[in-house]
Structure formats: structure tokens, C-alpha cells
Design a protein around this motif. Sequence first.
Motif, mmCIF file in Angstrom:
data_model
loop_
_atom_site.group_PDB
_atom_site.id
_atom_site.type_symbol
_atom_site.label_atom_id
_atom_site.label_comp_id
_atom_site.label_asym_id
_atom_site.label_seq_id
_atom_site.Cartn_x
_atom_site.Cartn_y
_atom_site.Cartn_z
ATOM 1 N N LEU A 181 0.827 -1.213 0.000
ATOM 2 C CA LEU A 181 0.000 0.000 0.000
ATOM 3 C C LEU A 181 0.853 1.251 0.000
ATOM 4 O O LEU A 181 2.061 1.205 0.157
ATOM 5 C CB LEU A 181 -0.934 0.092 1.201
ATOM 6 N N GLY A 182 0.155 2.349 -0.118
ATOM 7 C CA GLY A 182 0.843 3.632 -0.118
ATOM 8 C C GLY A 182 0.061 4.620 -0.942
ATOM 9 O O GLY A 182 -0.770 4.240 -1.757
ATOM 10 N N GLY A 183 0.318 5.877 -0.712
ATOM 11 C CA GLY A 183 -0.385 6.914 -1.451
ATOM 12 C C GLY A 183 0.058 6.949 -2.900
ATOM 13 O O GLY A 183 0.975 6.232 -3.297
ATOM 14 N N SER A 184 -0.603 7.788 -3.683
ATOM 15 C CA SER A 184 -0.248 7.899 -5.090
ATOM 16 C C SER A 184 1.195 8.396 -5.221
ATOM 17 O O SER A 184 1.623 9.252 -4.461
ATOM 18 C CB SER A 184 -1.185 8.873 -5.792
ATOM 19 N N GLY A 185 1.919 7.802 -6.166
ATOM 20 C CA GLY A 185 3.269 8.289 -6.453
ATOM 21 C C GLY A 185 4.337 7.821 -5.485
ATOM 22 O O GLY A 185 5.458 8.323 -5.511
ATOM 23 N N CYS A 186 4.023 6.833 -4.623
ATOM 24 C CA CYS A 186 5.035 6.392 -3.662
ATOM 25 C C CYS A 186 5.884 5.263 -4.236
ATOM 26 O O CYS A 186 6.826 4.821 -3.619
ATOM 27 C CB CYS A 186 4.383 5.952 -2.361
ATOM 28 N N GLY A 187 5.548 4.793 -5.410
ATOM 29 C CA GLY A 187 6.372 3.770 -6.040
ATOM 30 C C GLY A 187 5.816 2.365 -5.938
ATOM 31 O O GLY A 187 6.526 1.402 -6.161
ATOM 32 N N LYS A 188 4.488 2.238 -5.646
ATOM 33 C CA LYS A 188 3.880 0.914 -5.556
ATOM 34 C C LYS A 188 3.999 0.164 -6.881
ATOM 35 O O LYS A 188 4.499 -0.942 -6.934
ATOM 36 C CB LYS A 188 2.379 1.019 -5.221
ATOM 37 N N ILE B 84 -0.752 -7.924 -4.004
ATOM 38 C CA ILE B 84 -1.725 -6.964 -4.519
ATOM 39 C C ILE B 84 -1.266 -5.549 -4.220
ATOM 40 O O ILE B 84 -0.903 -5.232 -3.078
ATOM 41 C CB ILE B 84 -3.118 -7.210 -3.886
ATOM 42 N N VAL B 85 -1.242 -4.732 -5.245
ATOM 43 C CA VAL B 85 -0.951 -3.322 -5.057
ATOM 44 C C VAL B 85 -2.281 -2.588 -5.030
ATOM 45 O O VAL B 85 -3.086 -2.740 -5.948
ATOM 46 C CB VAL B 85 -0.094 -2.793 -6.224
ATOM 47 N N THR B 86 -2.544 -1.859 -3.980
ATOM 48 C CA THR B 86 -3.835 -1.183 -3.917
ATOM 49 C C THR B 86 -3.794 -0.019 -2.942
ATOM 50 O O THR B 86 -2.884 0.101 -2.134
ATOM 51 C CB THR B 86 -4.955 -2.171 -3.503
ATOM 52 N N HIS B 87 -4.768 0.860 -3.071
ATOM 53 C CA HIS B 87 -4.973 1.833 -2.009
ATOM 54 C C HIS B 87 -6.459 1.948 -1.659
ATOM 55 O O HIS B 87 -6.899 2.927 -1.092
ATOM 56 C CB HIS B 87 -4.348 3.196 -2.334
ATOM 57 N N ARG C 94 -1.189 -9.716 5.064
ATOM 58 C CA ARG C 94 -0.125 -8.916 5.626
ATOM 59 C C ARG C 94 0.121 -7.782 4.642
ATOM 60 O O ARG C 94 -0.101 -7.929 3.440
ATOM 61 C CB ARG C 94 1.129 -9.764 5.755
ATOM 62 N N ALA C 95 0.585 -6.655 5.127
ATOM 63 C CA ALA C 95 0.775 -5.523 4.220
ATOM 64 C C ALA C 95 2.066 -4.799 4.541
ATOM 65 O O ALA C 95 2.552 -4.844 5.671
ATOM 66 C CB ALA C 95 -0.406 -4.563 4.335
ATOM 67 N N ILE C 96 2.623 -4.167 3.526
ATOM 68 C CA ILE C 96 3.674 -3.190 3.788
ATOM 69 C C ILE C 96 3.182 -1.866 3.245
ATOM 70 O O ILE C 96 2.400 -1.826 2.291
ATOM 71 C CB ILE C 96 5.028 -3.539 3.111
ATOM 72 N N MET C 97 3.594 -0.801 3.877
ATOM 73 C CA MET C 97 3.186 0.508 3.391
ATOM 74 C C MET C 97 4.429 1.266 2.972
ATOM 75 O O MET C 97 5.410 1.364 3.714
ATOM 76 C CB MET C 97 2.451 1.266 4.488
ATOM 77 N N LEU C 98 4.394 1.791 1.746
ATOM 78 C CA LEU C 98 5.530 2.541 1.219
ATOM 79 C C LEU C 98 5.288 4.026 1.430
ATOM 80 O O LEU C 98 4.157 4.482 1.508
ATOM 81 C CB LEU C 98 5.701 2.266 -0.281
ATOM 82 N N ASP C 99 6.382 4.759 1.508
ATOM 83 C CA ASP C 99 6.245 6.194 1.737
ATOM 84 C C ASP C 99 7.133 6.946 0.772
ATOM 85 O O ASP C 99 8.265 6.553 0.486
ATOM 86 C CB ASP C 99 6.615 6.524 3.179
ATOM 87 N N LYS C 100 6.593 8.034 0.261
ATOM 88 C CA LYS C 100 7.276 8.808 -0.764
ATOM 89 C C LYS C 100 8.479 9.559 -0.184
ATOM 90 O O LYS C 100 9.541 9.594 -0.782
ATOM 91 C CB LYS C 100 6.275 9.823 -1.309
ATOM 92 N N GLU C 101 8.283 10.138 0.999
ATOM 93 C CA GLU C 101 9.350 10.979 1.554
ATOM 94 C C GLU C 101 10.563 10.167 2.001
ATOM 95 O O GLU C 101 11.684 10.491 1.673
ATOM 96 C CB GLU C 101 8.811 11.806 2.723
ATOM 97 N N THR C 102 10.295 9.078 2.731
ATOM 98 C CA THR C 102 11.430 8.304 3.235
ATOM 99 C C THR C 102 11.927 7.307 2.199
ATOM 100 O O THR C 102 12.952 6.663 2.391
ATOM 101 C CB THR C 102 11.031 7.530 4.506
ATOM 102 N N GLN C 103 11.224 7.172 1.078
ATOM 103 C CA GLN C 103 11.561 6.244 0.003
ATOM 104 C C GLN C 103 11.760 4.830 0.523
ATOM 105 O O GLN C 103 12.683 4.128 0.106
ATOM 106 C CB GLN C 103 12.829 6.707 -0.722
ATOM 107 N N VAL D 43 0.943 6.771 8.430
ATOM 108 C CA VAL D 43 0.137 5.554 8.372
ATOM 109 C C VAL D 43 -1.269 5.848 8.886
ATOM 110 O O VAL D 43 -2.264 5.445 8.288
ATOM 111 C CB VAL D 43 0.794 4.437 9.224
ATOM 112 N N TRP D 44 -1.334 6.614 9.974
ATOM 113 C CA TRP D 44 -2.627 6.992 10.559
ATOM 114 C C TRP D 44 -3.472 7.743 9.554
ATOM 115 O O TRP D 44 -4.658 7.464 9.354
ATOM 116 C CB TRP D 44 -2.375 7.818 11.821
#
Lengths: 253, 379
Positions: free
Chosen positions: A37-44, A197-200, A211-220, A240-241
Motif C-alpha cells: 500500500l501507499g499513497g499515489s506516487g510512492c512507487g507501488k 496486490i498493489v492497492t490503495h 499482511r501488508a507493507i506501506m511505502l512512503d514517498k518521503e522516506t523512500q 500511516v494513521w
Amino acid sequence: MSKAIIKIESLTIGYDDVTVLKDISFQVRQGEIFIILGGSGCGKSTLLNHIIGLHSPQSGHIFIHSKDLTTADTAQRREILESFGVAFQGGALFGSMTLLDNVMLPLTEHTALPHSAVEWIARQKLALVGLAGFESKMPAQLSGGMQKRAALARAMALDPDILFLDEPSAGLDPVTAAHLDELILQLSQTLGITFVIVTHELQSIFSLAGRAIMLDKETQGIIAEGNPNDMKNDRSNPAVWRFFNRTAATETV
Amino acid sequence: MDATHDNPTVPACRVTDDNAEHTCFVLSGDLTGRTIGPLWKQCAHSLKHSRAKKITLDTVKIGVCDGAGIGLISYLLHTAQKRGKTTNITGLRSELKELLNRFEKTPTQLEPTTVSLNAVETIGKQVLEFLQDIYEQIAFGAAVLITALKLAFKPQAFRWKDFFKIAEYAGVRAVGIVSLLGLLFGLIMAFSSAMPLKQFGVEIYVADLVALALVRVLGPFVTAVIVAGRTGSAFAAEIGTMKVNHEIDALEVMNLDPIAFLVVPRVWATTLMTPLLSIAANLLGLVGAALVILSLGYPLVTYNAHVQTILSIPDVLVGLFKALVYGGLIGIVGCLRGLQTKIGAGAVGISTTRAVVTSIILLVIAEGIFSVLLYFLEI
């Protein structure tokens, strides 16, 4: 705990000289539903495209069935590629073929089944995703949701043990999306297919509850890992919140 | 499914208890898509030749079973039921049963049959389509002309930036290829006409022949064919892709007329650039002919004198006017074919092909009309 079917080791990926994700490592275990998971543009999607071998990483390793995709030669690569199926975001169905031909293609190319068998199995795969009766339609004649389901049917044609789905329920109505989630759960339980599965879509994330991992744009990198239901209640990481509680970012955070 | 199964067993089907009442198919081994090809044929064959009223599938010995395996089971059940036999299945593991139910719940429906036409109907349909296409071409051409006229009265609404960009691509960047082909055409024409004329000792008249044919007919025509292949096809592909991506719809809902926005700048670009390009083709063609004349031993002065005598200003103007018309036709047809693009990636390819083919046909027809017209007008 079942063994790891996909192993990502200190992977750094990006396009040209832009790095999208830096030094990430995680494992996907056999038979689980693993969500990126992750917001748009985080590299999912970028991450997915690297795991399925469309792009080479800048550094690091990708192991699928303990075979390294990043160093595989042509024959090994083909073997790895045949062990999984991919349903792309837009469907990527072949526009010049009917749905049935789309699903039959991998079966005729990679198995020795007689034609009647190939057609029977392809029809069943389409029926499985709720597209019985649409066999002779061209992809362009279908709605976006139907194209996604047809893409899933094509990805499952060879019964791979890993299925990669890029935004499977995005753009679907809630009922269809729920059906698709139920289908994924059932396939995972009955056939032991591992899903990545890649999704938001929050609804899907919770109902699939793997199980999930969450990606983040800022911390890459990966900022959270674990069960989505636990992630939701975790207030320790504001990003994440915000994601799980649909809260817009504020300047103070 | 035992996922860590390392020794796959060969799938097999043993037919037991084969009599008029009852046939039992004992399936065993790993039923997966990669392995059950031969088994499928064997089972289908056995079932076809079985006369029993009741079919039993014994599935106790099945190892790994994937979707293809379930496919085989359901195929056998379905085929047997279709032949009026009763079916029974024993020893199916619960997870496989669940999967089988999922397949059975959604029976494969029969397709609506497509209506096939007989020969007369096919011909009629094609004739109607052909007439419809001609109508559309004329209507579209008229719409473009009207829009162009309207835009002439309010030039601030004209897309000047697009026009110059397209004119550069369609005109300036084509100078090289048009010049090269013009030169080669001049050479070839001069050389092949020098052969017969030499028999009469009048090979210097090659200059008259080539100059007249080139400037009045072939220069503009060859240029137009290049523009059709280079620019007309590009228009169709670009506008076709926009159509497929719903960009044309977006223009329309923004209340922007696709004809004024996309078509008119393109048509103006080809209309104005084709005559300019044909000047290049004419000049280089004359150079090509001069090379042949020089190689035949005549001085350049003689060649020059012949060309100047035979060519008059009206000849040059007629050629340029033809090029102007050709350019307009190519622009209109390229854009029309682009806008007619249907859905899907393949449709863009079809539009591109149609643009070039229709352009060339129209060029030939226009050339024919010009020849007749100029003959009667005695220009």
C-alpha cells in the motif's frame, strides 16, 4: 510459518537517475495475501514492475521461488516468469482478440492441451470471474471493471502459484469490488495461490486482511509492516494513521 | 493442495467396471495444466465410446489438482450429462469440491450467433458503405471549408502556433526527401526518354519533354504522394490516437470544435506546404535531367535555352495550383480518417492505412480531372 516464496533483499529501484525506493527488504510467504500500500506516487507500481521483471533494479536482489530474478539468464528467467501471473492496472488485454482468445492464448502457447480443453478451461476462468456469456466480446466493448476481471482470468489461465494484481478493485463499484475480494480470498484458500496486490482501496485492504507493507514517498522506503487492522489503530506513525483514517496532511505534521 | 510437492506423479485415468450399466473413471496423479494434455484426450475418447448409463468419477487418488484439473472433472461431468447419463463423483476433497461448485454454478452459456450475410447482401452492404464513405468525405470537406472561411474572418481564433509547428514538420522537414526524389525522378525520366529519342538523333528534346512533364504533372504529383505518406498518415495516426483516448470527446465537451481546433490548421499546413515542396521537386528534377543532357555531350546553355522556350509561366502556375489542391485533399483525408477511428489500438493502424490509400486514390482522380479540364481550357 510457511516458507518465503518471494524475497526482496536491499532493493533500490527507480527510473534513470531518479531513485524511487531505497534499500527495501521484505518477504512474501507461501499462500498469503500480501498487500503493497501507499499513497499515489510512492512507487507501488514501480516496485511491482521490478518484481515481475519488467525493469532491472539499481541494486539489490529479487528472489522468486528462491531463484534470483536480477541475475537470471534467459532460460531461468523464462522459468521464473512462467511461475506467476500478472493482472495489470488497465487490464492490458489484447485489443484485437476476443476475451476468450485472450484467456486461451497462454494455454495454447504453454500447454499441450487439446483445443477443446483449452477452450473449456478458458471459459471456466471467465465464468470464475463472472464473465460467462461475454466470451466473444472484444475488450474495448467492456466496462473497466469487466476488463479488470478478464485480465484476472487471463493471469490465472495457467494456474500460477503467485498472482500479482495491480489495483484490482480501483474503479469498480462496491458490490463488484466485494465480489472480487471474495474471489481472491477463495482462490487463496482453495488453490493456495499467493497474492501480491498493489492497492490503495481501504475496503479491499481490510476485507483481504493479509499482511501488508506501506511505502512512503518521503522516506523512500517501507514505513509500516503487518496486519492492516493493526496498522489502522497505530497512532505512532502519522503518515500511516492519515492513510488508514483518510485524513488530509496538515502543515504541522 | 500440497504446495511442497516435489515429485509430481504422472496423471492417469483407469477405466474400471466398464459395462452397459456403469463405467467408473479412476483419476490419479497430479492433474495440472502442464501435464494433463494427453490424459484429457484419453478421457474424452473413453467417455465418447462408453455406453453406460451411469458414470462414476473416482477422484480419491488425485494428487495436486489445479484449475485445469478441475476443468477436466467438470468437462467429463458436463459431457456425460449432455449425453443423458447420470453422474456420480466419489472421493473429491472438500477444497476441490468447493472449487468445482464455483465452476458449476456459472454454466457456460451459449454465444449469440452472429448473422452471416449471403453474397448479394454482402455486395449491397459494401456498396452502401462505399456511398456512405463518399458522402462523409464530401460533407467533411465542406465542413472544413466553411470552418476555414469562418476562421479567416476572425484570425485571432486560429491556432497559429499549431499551424507553424505542423507546417514545419510537413514542409521544412520534408525538403530533403522531396529534393532527393525529385532529382532521381529527373534523372530517370531523362535517361529513359533519351533512349528512344536518340534513335532519331533528337535527344536534346529530352529537355523539353522532361521540363514540361515534370513542372506540369509529375513534380506536384510525386510531391503529393510523399506528403500523403509522410504527413497524411501522421495526421490520421495522431488524431486517431486522440480519438481512442477520448481526447476528441474532451474537446467537444469543452465546446471546442475539433474541426477548427485540429483540422483547419493541419489542412492549411499541407495546402500551403505542398506547392512549396513541389518547387523543390521541380528544380531538383530539372537538375537531374541536366546531368543526363550533359552526359550526352550537350552544353548546359543549350539545355537552358530549350527549357526556357518550352516552359511558360502558366505551366509553372498550373503545376503549383495542382499541388495546392493535392495538399488540401491530403490534409482533409488524413484528418477525416483520424476522426473516423473506431475503438482499440488496431483501429489507429487501420485509419493510417486508409488515410494513405484514400489520399492516393483521390490524387489520381484529381489529376485526371485536371488533365481533362486543362485540355479543354487550353492552358
